[in-house]
Structures are given as structure tokens and as C-alpha cells.
Design a protein around this motif. Structure first.
Motif, PDB file in Angstrom:
ATOM      1  N   ARG A 148      63.557  88.451  44.211  1.00 44.34           N
ATOM      2  CA  ARG A 148      63.157  87.497  43.166  1.00 44.34           C
ATOM      3  C   ARG A 148      61.758  86.940  43.434  1.00 44.34           C
ATOM      4  O   ARG A 148      61.599  85.781  43.805  1.00 44.34           O
ATOM      5  CB  ARG A 148      64.156  86.331  43.115  1.00 44.34           C
ATOM      6  CG  ARG A 148      65.628  86.749  42.978  1.00 44.34           C
ATOM      7  CD  ARG A 148      66.515  85.544  42.710  1.00 44.34           C
ATOM      8  NE  ARG A 148      66.374  84.502  43.691  1.00 44.34           N
ATOM      9  CZ  ARG A 148      67.205  84.292  44.730  1.00 44.34           C
ATOM     10  NH1 ARG A 148      68.268  85.065  44.888  1.00 44.34           N
ATOM     11  NH2 ARG A 148      66.978  83.308  45.579  1.00 44.34           N
ATOM     12  N   PRO A 149      60.736  87.747  43.230  1.00 43.55           N
ATOM     13  CA  PRO A 149      59.385  87.273  43.527  1.00 43.55           C
ATOM     14  C   PRO A 149      58.865  86.297  42.475  1.00 43.55           C
ATOM     15  O   PRO A 149      59.087  86.484  41.281  1.00 43.55           O
ATOM     16  CB  PRO A 149      58.551  88.558  43.500  1.00 43.55           C
ATOM     17  CG  PRO A 149      59.280  89.457  42.550  1.00 43.55           C
ATOM     18  CD  PRO A 149      60.734  89.139  42.722  1.00 43.55           C
ATOM     19  N   GLY A 150      58.203  85.261  42.946  1.00 43.22           N
ATOM     20  CA  GLY A 150      57.521  84.324  42.049  1.00 43.22           C
ATOM     21  C   GLY A 150      56.062  84.288  42.418  1.00 43.22           C
ATOM     22  O   GLY A 150      55.261  85.126  41.994  1.00 43.22           O
ATOM     23  N   LEU A 151      55.712  83.375  43.310  1.00 43.42           N
ATOM     24  CA  LEU A 151      54.307  83.137  43.659  1.00 43.42           C
ATOM     25  C   LEU A 151      53.508  84.414  43.924  1.00 43.42           C
ATOM     26  O   LEU A 151      52.426  84.611  43.366  1.00 43.42           O
ATOM     27  CB  LEU A 151      54.241  82.223  44.897  1.00 43.42           C
ATOM     28  CG  LEU A 151      52.824  81.747  45.243  1.00 43.42           C
ATOM     29  CD1 LEU A 151      52.335  80.735  44.229  1.00 43.42           C
ATOM     30  CD2 LEU A 151      52.770  81.164  46.645  1.00 43.42           C
ATOM     31  N   LYS A 170      59.461  81.440  35.236  1.00 40.96           N
ATOM     32  CA  LYS A 170      59.655  80.005  34.974  1.00 40.96           C
ATOM     33  C   LYS A 170      58.310  79.273  35.015  1.00 40.96           C
ATOM     34  O   LYS A 170      57.322  79.808  35.526  1.00 40.96           O
ATOM     35  CB  LYS A 170      60.607  79.423  36.026  1.00 40.96           C
ATOM     36  CG  LYS A 170      60.092  79.521  37.453  1.00 40.96           C
ATOM     37  CD  LYS A 170      61.164  79.116  38.464  1.00 40.96           C
ATOM     38  CE  LYS A 170      60.680  79.301  39.889  1.00 40.96           C
ATOM     39  NZ  LYS A 170      61.735  79.040  40.869  1.00 40.96           N
ATOM     40  N   MET A 173      60.149  86.034  38.532  1.00 42.99           N
ATOM     41  CA  MET A 173      60.323  84.693  38.003  1.00 42.99           C
ATOM     42  C   MET A 173      59.194  84.402  37.018  1.00 42.99           C
ATOM     43  O   MET A 173      58.022  84.535  37.366  1.00 42.99           O
ATOM     44  CB  MET A 173      60.291  83.671  39.142  1.00 42.99           C
ATOM     45  CG  MET A 173      61.301  83.934  40.246  1.00 42.99           C
ATOM     46  SD  MET A 173      63.022  84.037  39.717  1.00 42.99           S
ATOM     47  CE  MET A 173      63.329  82.351  39.249  1.00 42.99           C
ATOM     48  N   ARG A 211      70.356  72.091  48.137  1.00 38.13           N
ATOM     49  CA  ARG A 211      69.827  71.597  46.871  1.00 38.13           C
ATOM     50  C   ARG A 211      70.870  71.929  45.806  1.00 38.13           C
ATOM     51  O   ARG A 211      71.638  71.090  45.405  1.00 38.13           O
ATOM     52  CB  ARG A 211      68.467  72.242  46.568  1.00 38.13           C
ATOM     53  CG  ARG A 211      67.868  71.781  45.259  1.00 38.13           C
ATOM     54  CD  ARG A 211      66.497  72.399  44.999  1.00 38.13           C
ATOM     55  NE  ARG A 211      66.544  73.848  44.787  1.00 38.13           N
ATOM     56  CZ  ARG A 211      65.497  74.581  44.431  1.00 38.13           C
ATOM     57  NH1 ARG A 211      64.310  74.003  44.248  1.00 38.13           N
ATOM     58  NH2 ARG A 211      65.602  75.870  44.248  1.00 38.13           N
ATOM     59  N   TYR A 254      54.305  80.449  36.162  1.00 39.24           N
ATOM     60  CA  TYR A 254      53.461  79.770  37.154  1.00 39.24           C
ATOM     61  C   TYR A 254      52.070  79.477  36.579  1.00 39.24           C
ATOM     62  O   TYR A 254      51.051  79.615  37.246  1.00 39.24           O
ATOM     63  CB  TYR A 254      53.356  80.606  38.437  1.00 39.24           C
ATOM     64  CG  TYR A 254      54.636  80.739  39.233  1.00 39.24           C
ATOM     65  CD1 TYR A 254      55.841  81.070  38.629  1.00 39.24           C
ATOM     66  CD2 TYR A 254      54.652  80.553  40.609  1.00 39.24           C
ATOM     67  CE1 TYR A 254      57.020  81.196  39.363  1.00 39.24           C
ATOM     68  CE2 TYR A 254      55.830  80.672  41.356  1.00 39.24           C
ATOM     69  CZ  TYR A 254      57.005  81.004  40.714  1.00 39.24           C
ATOM     70  OH  TYR A 254      58.166  81.128  41.444  1.00 39.24           O
ATOM     71  N   ASN A 312      62.919  85.319  47.986  1.00 42.48           N
ATOM     72  CA  ASN A 312      61.776  84.841  47.211  1.00 42.48           C
ATOM     73  C   ASN A 312      60.511  85.403  47.884  1.00 42.48           C
ATOM     74  O   ASN A 312      60.595  86.202  48.808  1.00 42.48           O
ATOM     75  CB  ASN A 312      61.774  83.308  47.173  1.00 42.48           C
ATOM     76  CG  ASN A 312      61.877  82.697  48.568  1.00 42.48           C
ATOM     77  OD1 ASN A 312      61.932  83.411  49.569  1.00 42.48           O
ATOM     78  ND2 ASN A 312      61.896  81.384  48.632  1.00 42.48           N
ATOM     79  N   HIS A 359      69.328  80.983  48.102  1.00 44.84           N
ATOM     80  CA  HIS A 359      67.882  80.714  48.061  1.00 44.84           C
ATOM     81  C   HIS A 359      67.458  80.145  49.403  1.00 44.84           C
ATOM     82  O   HIS A 359      68.141  79.281  49.960  1.00 44.84           O
ATOM     83  CB  HIS A 359      67.604  79.712  46.932  1.00 44.84           C
ATOM     84  CG  HIS A 359      66.160  79.579  46.583  1.00 44.84           C
ATOM     85  ND1 HIS A 359      65.303  80.649  46.452  1.00 44.84           N
ATOM     86  CD2 HIS A 359      65.403  78.471  46.307  1.00 44.84           C
ATOM     87  CE1 HIS A 359      64.094  80.206  46.122  1.00 44.84           C
ATOM     88  NE2 HIS A 359      64.136  78.895  46.036  1.00 44.84           N
TER      89      HIS A 359
HETATM   90  C1  LIG Z   1      61.437  79.954  41.949  1.00 43.32           C
HETATM   91  C2  LIG Z   1      62.477  80.751  42.584  1.00 43.32           C
HETATM   92  C3  LIG Z   1      62.156  81.959  43.224  1.00 43.32           C
HETATM   93  C4  LIG Z   1      60.743  82.420  43.438  1.00 43.32           C
HETATM   94  O1  LIG Z   1      60.167  81.687  44.488  1.00 43.32           O
HETATM   95  P1  LIG Z   1      58.712  82.001  45.009  1.00 43.32           P
HETATM   96  O2  LIG Z   1      58.573  81.220  46.251  1.00 43.32           O
HETATM   97  O3  LIG Z   1      57.773  81.560  43.946  1.00 43.32           O
HETATM   98  O4  LIG Z   1      58.662  83.467  45.201  1.00 43.32           O
HETATM   99  C5  LIG Z   1      63.206  82.735  43.694  1.00 43.32           C
HETATM  100  N1  LIG Z   1      64.478  82.331  43.588  1.00 43.32           N
HETATM  101  C6  LIG Z   1      64.820  81.157  43.011  1.00 43.32           C
HETATM  102  C7  LIG Z   1      66.247  80.759  42.941  1.00 43.32           C
HETATM  103  C8  LIG Z   1      63.834  80.328  42.498  1.00 43.32           C
HETATM  104  O5  LIG Z   1      64.174  79.171  41.944  1.00 43.32           O
END
Ligand SMILES: *Cc1c(COP(=O)(O)O)cnc(C)c1O
Length: 370
Positions: A221-224, A35, A33, A137, A39, A205, A163
Motif C-alpha cells: 500500500r504505497p503512499g508517499l 487519499k 493510496m 490507533r 497527497y 506502507n 498498519h
Molecule cells: C496512508 C496509508 C498508507 C500509505 O502510507 P505511506 O506512509 O504514505 O506510504 C498505507 N496504509 C494505510 C492503512 C494508510 O492509511
């Protein structure tokens, strides 16, 4: 802008974190991610590095305009970009972007799904469907799919996802992730049994990946976690490095007697104290919530005193740590040990997501590979 205050973004650490994530999900493809300006780390350089240097083929934006910005700045970026929420499908002019770039909208409501199924201009757009499995959501329901089965069957589903709402809580103490995943699998099996082909899937996530949950799907789907901080905090599983390091230097130092009022609001010093003024304030994303929070600067303990100003902040040394910082000494608000940023966030009743996203564009991002 600022000169001696900057956010150093270590792309080497980003690559290291990505490799660790791949080890946790050895069979999955990665959909990082990027977005919210990756971060806070800078979407364009981060995305470029992930694609060109780390072999990433898929990226996640929240909005179509983020994706457009990415393509404007690096037009030859070879990646498929998922638009997760604000996909602008109803805006005729904006949605032409889906025909011109490798952008795919995540369809998370009936309206968008119906648009993509009916408008001829979207006839070649792959179907990326997000299911609501309990987060409530965004997301399509099973009934939304049932109502469109023949058309889904005709076209096939490119990517099916959901999610998790509480992945940052250990799986042992909360079963929502498991229930959501079971619901996802149930609907996926239902589609398979009714002849709707599903090519790709993803559910996890950071919190889920850290717990090895859902990592058998075709994507994670890694973000943080990619940027360093752990999502699950008790206990911490994730051992990634904080990618950014917030560097500044001491603007001024002074001492006051107990009872002396200091700064806006004239908060009185609770004891004879020495202070350092740091040139960061809420105009930089050093949030007012950090007021009172303990910090360690160059090994010296203290706390954020009084009000955080727009352009500066008072650091009051603990009583046994007097006067050991000088003007122009370089200090770190956080460094590559992710415990620092996590503690700052917890002390301020927030999370590392917000702490990182809050850093404003007055703070230059300086990229380093090593
Ligand atoms: C932001 C997001 C993620 C990543 O989430 P983190 O908690 O930051 O890893 C994954 N999937 C979706 C749909 C998101 O909106």
C-alpha cells in the motif's frame, strides 16, 4: 487562482515510481493510496492515470466522500476503492454507496464489523479487516475476531491487513515493525488454523516497502513514495522522482540597508540585503513554518525572510548571491529532485507528507506526461 504559479504534476514520473515499487515488491499487487487528494497531487487525474495507463486495479481513499468524488468525476473508473478510515457505515443514506459502487470499507472496529455482519443490506460486502498489531490507533483485536469466529468462517475474509507505526525508521534500529508483523502473522495463522479463509493480505506502507519489508503479502500500500519523497530518511533507500514541481515567478525585487524593517512585524534586515518577493504565501500552502528556511532558487542560495504572508513571501539572498534574480524570472520552490522537498520539510520540522498536502487549491495542478 493563479496563472504563473502552479504545481506541475508529471504523470510520467508517477508511472516510473510505480514501476520501481513493483520491482521492490515483485510478487505483490499494488494498492496505491490516493487519499488526501493524492497527497496534494490531485486525486482524480492521478487515480485515472493509475487505473487507465498503469493497470492499477485497487485504490485507497481515507473517506467515503473521497471515493464518491472520484466516481462522480470518472464514473467508468474500473477499480476497487478501499475506504480506510471514515467509512460512514452507520449512515444509512451514505452507506448505500457500498451497494452501488465497487467500494470496500476497511473494518477497523467492532461496531463496523458487527454492522457488516448483521445488516442484510451488507450481506454481500467483502470483509476487509484491519488488525491492531501495536500501533493502537485503529484496528480489531484478536479477541474481536474470536468472538465472531463462526460468522467469519461462514463468510470468509477477503482481505486482512495491519498498519505499521514506525516503518520510516530503519529496521536495524527499531524492532516495532518486526513485532507488529509477527503479531499479524500469528493472528493470520490462527485464522487459518480455525478454518477462516483469508484471500488477500497487506501490511506495507512506503517505509516498509522501501526496506523490502512485508512485500511478500498479496498487496502493498504505497503512499508517499509513489509521489516521490522517501519515507525512510537515514539512510535514504528510495530513488523515486518527485512527481510534482512547484513553479512560480518573481513578483518584485528590492534592496535594503542593514537594520531596515521589512513587512508585517517589521523584521529588520540583519545586513545590507537584496530580496525577491515570491507570490506564494500560506493561502497557497507555503506554510508559515517555512520562515527562516534556506531555499535555492535557480541555483541562488537564500532563505525565507521574516513572516510568510497570505499571498507572498520574502526571499533574502545570501550575501554573496546579490541581485541575480529579476522580476518575472521563473523559479521552483521544489523540483523533481525529492531532496528539495525533503529538506524543506525537515528544516520546517515537518515531513514531506504535510508539505505536499498543504498546497491549497489556489494553486492550479497542471498535468504533464513525459
Ligand atoms: C496512508 C496509508 C498508507 C500509505 O502510507 P505511506 O506512509 O504514505 O506510504 C498505507 N496504509 C494505510 C492503512 C494508510 O492509511
Amino acid at each position: 487562482m493563479r496563472y504563473h504559479t502552479f504545481l506541475e504534476v508529471n504523470l510520467g514520473h508517477l508511472a516510473g515510481n510505480l514501476a520501481l515499487i513493483q520491482r521492490l515488491a515483485p510478487h505483490a499487487r499494488l494498492l496505491p493510496m490516493v487519499k488526501a487528494d493524492a497527497y496534494g497531487n490531485g486525486m482524480v487525474p492521478v487515480a485515472q492515470f493509475l487505473v487507465r495507463d498503469c493497470g492499477v486495479r485497487d485504490l485507497g481513499c481515507a473517506t467515503l466522500c473521497e471515493a464518491l468524488k472520484l466516481m462522480e468525476d470518472c464514473p467508468d473508473l474500473d477499480a476497487r476503492v478501499f475506504i480506510f478510515s471514515d467509512s460512514e457505515l452507520e449512515d444509512d443514506k451514505l452507506s448505500d454507496a457500498y451497494l452501488n459502487f465497487n467500494f470496500v470499507p476497511v473494518l477497523h472496529n467492532r461496531r463496523d464489523l458487527e454492522l457488516v455482519l448483521t445488516q442484510t443490506k451488507f450481506r454481500n460486502l467483502p470483509l476487509i479487516l484491519k488488525l491492531n498489531t501495536g500501533m493502537n490507533r485503529l484496528g480489531l483485536s484478536e479477541a474481536d475476531l474470536i468472538a465472531r469466529l463462526p460468522r467469519l468462517k461462514n463468510r470468509g475474509v477477503k482481505h486482512l491487513m495491519t498498519h505499521f507505526a514506525r516503518a520510516s525508521i530503519p529496521l536495524e534500529s527499531d524492532d516495532l515493525c518486526r513485532r507488529q508483523y509477527a503479531e499479524f502473522i500469528r493472528i493470520r495463522n490462527f485464522l487459518a488454523n480455525t478454518g477462516v479463509a483469508v484471500e488477500e493480505t497487506s501490511v506495507s506502507n512506503s517505509g516498509a516497502i522501501e526496506q523490502n519489508f512485508g512485500v511478500e503479502e498479496t498487496f502493498v500500500r504505497p503512499g508517499l513514495m509513489l509521489y516521490g519523497p522517501p519515507s525512510v530518511l537515514e539512510p535514504v533507500f528510495w530513488t523515486g522522482k518527485q512527481v510534482s514541481r512547484w513553479v512560480t515567478r518573481v513578483l518584485s525585487t528590492f534592496e535594503v540597508k542593514q537594520g531596515t524593517p521589512v513587512g508585517y512585524g517589521m523584521n529588520s534586515a540583519d545586513r545590507d540585503s537584496s530580496f525577491a518577493i515570491l507570490p506564494v504565501g500560506y493561502g497557497d500552502g507555503f506554510l508559515t513554518f517555512y520562515s527562516g528556511v534556506p531555499l535555492v532558487l535557480n541555483g541562488l542560495r537564500g532563505r525565507v525572510f521574516g513572516r510568510v504572508n497570505m499571498d507572498m513571501t520574502y526571499f533574502q539572498f545570501d550575501s554573496d548571491q546579490r541581485g541575480q534574480l529579476k522580476v518575472n524570472d521563473v523559479v521552483e520552490i521544489w523540483n523533481h529532485d525529492s531532496r528539495g522537498i525533503t529538506d524543506l520539510a525537515l528544516q520546517a520540522n515537518t515531513h514531506a507528507y504535510q508539505v505536499m498536502c498543504a498546497v491549497t487549491n489556489r494553486i492550479p495542478r497542471v498535468y504533464k506526461v513525459s
